[in-house]
Design a protein around this motif. Structure first.
Motif, PDB file in Angstrom:
ATOM      1  N   TYR A   1      10.546  80.772  79.193  1.00 19.27           N
ATOM      2  CA  TYR A   1      11.564  81.729  78.640  1.00 19.27           C
ATOM      3  C   TYR A   1      11.436  83.024  79.466  1.00 19.27           C
ATOM      4  CZ  TYR A   1      12.127  79.046  74.540  1.00 19.27           C
ATOM      5  OH  TYR A   1      12.184  77.858  73.824  1.00 19.27           O
ATOM      6  N   THR A   2      12.519  83.558  79.912  1.00 18.84           N
ATOM      7  CA  THR A   2      12.050  84.770  80.904  1.00 18.84           C
ATOM      8  C   THR A   2      13.099  85.901  79.942  1.00 18.84           C
ATOM      9  OG1 THR A   2      12.271  83.418  82.894  1.00 18.84           O
ATOM     10  CG2 THR A   2      12.742  85.611  82.881  1.00 18.84           C
ATOM     11  N   LEU A   3      12.262  86.830  79.889  1.00 20.87           N
ATOM     12  CA  LEU A   3      12.849  88.129  79.021  1.00 20.87           C
ATOM     13  C   LEU A   3      12.967  89.113  80.189  1.00 20.87           C
ATOM     14  CD1 LEU A   3      13.848  89.628  76.586  1.00 20.87           C
ATOM     15  CD2 LEU A   3      11.377  90.323  76.045  1.00 20.87           C
ATOM     16  N   LEU A   4      14.045  90.078  80.034  1.00 26.96           N
ATOM     17  CA  LEU A   4      14.138  91.118  80.971  1.00 26.96           C
ATOM     18  C   LEU A   4      14.405  92.374  80.165  1.00 26.96           C
ATOM     19  CD1 LEU A   4      17.216  89.602  82.951  1.00 26.96           C
ATOM     20  CD2 LEU A   4      14.791  89.274  83.565  1.00 26.96           C
ATOM     21  N   GLU A   5      14.102  93.462  80.747  1.00 26.01           N
ATOM     22  CA  GLU A   5      13.944  94.834  80.232  1.00 26.01           C
ATOM     23  C   GLU A   5      15.543  95.083  79.613  1.00 26.01           C
ATOM     24  OE1 GLU A   5      10.862  97.805  82.022  1.00 26.01           O
ATOM     25  OE2 GLU A   5      12.463  97.167  83.383  1.00 26.01           O
ATOM     26  N   ASN A   6      16.516  94.396  79.929  1.00 24.90           N
ATOM     27  CA  ASN A   6      17.658  94.931  79.427  1.00 24.90           C
ATOM     28  C   ASN A   6      18.260  94.131  78.229  1.00 24.90           C
ATOM     29  OD1 ASN A   6      18.591  92.300  80.217  1.00 24.90           O
ATOM     30  ND2 ASN A   6      20.166  93.042  81.600  1.00 24.90           N
ATOM     31  N   GLY A   7      17.134  93.218  77.752  1.00 24.00           N
ATOM     32  CA  GLY A   7      17.401  92.457  76.653  1.00 24.00           C
ATOM     33  C   GLY A   7      17.813  91.049  76.872  1.00 24.00           C
TER      34      GLY A   7
END
Length: 132
Positions: free
Chosen positions: A40-46
């Motif tokens: 899973y890859t989470l980004l700062e923009n959600g």
């Protein structure tokens, strides 16, 4: 026209797995009989992405709220993951990787007789809870 430009400029950047930004929080698990890895890859923009190594499935999941993303990335900063040297996989293993600017750092755990810091487990559990 000006109002339209203001609206568009406020909208956060959208990414794909092929065009990821420099800051990411990657986590997942792997191993077992099949050796499959769920990432899973989470980004700062959600934005949240999922990849499966066996089926080669890649997809974007439901976006996480900005409030929760801030909490998760703040917790990551408090852990100082880049300073944690831990690579002890077991048959089933778990991982967390921080990508920020020009560096990335990964920790892997799962070996039953070697325990990773509880703050990393806590963040991992919070990340998993976002998947529901």
């Amino acid at each position: 026209m000006l109002l339209m430009l203001l609206f568009l400029s406020c909208k956060s950047q959208q990414y794909t797995l092929d065009t990821l930004p420099n800051t990411q929080l990657i986590f997942g698990k792997g191993g077992g009989i099949t050796g499959v890895i769920d990432t899973y890859t989470l980004l700062e923009n959600g934005q949240l992405f999922y990849e499966n190594s066996l089926s080669e499935e890649k997809k974007e999941l439901k976006r996480i709220s900005k409030k929760n993303v801030k909490i998760l990335f703040d917790q990551l900063d408090n852990i100082n993951l880049k300073d944690v040297d831990f690579n002890h996989p077991g048959n089933m293993y778990y991982f967390m990787k921080e990508v920020k600017g020009g560096y990335s750092h990964k920790v892997v755990w799962g070996k039953s007789d070697v325990q990773i810091d509880a703050s990393i487990i806590n963040l991992y559990e919070k990340l998993k809870a976002q998947l529901k």
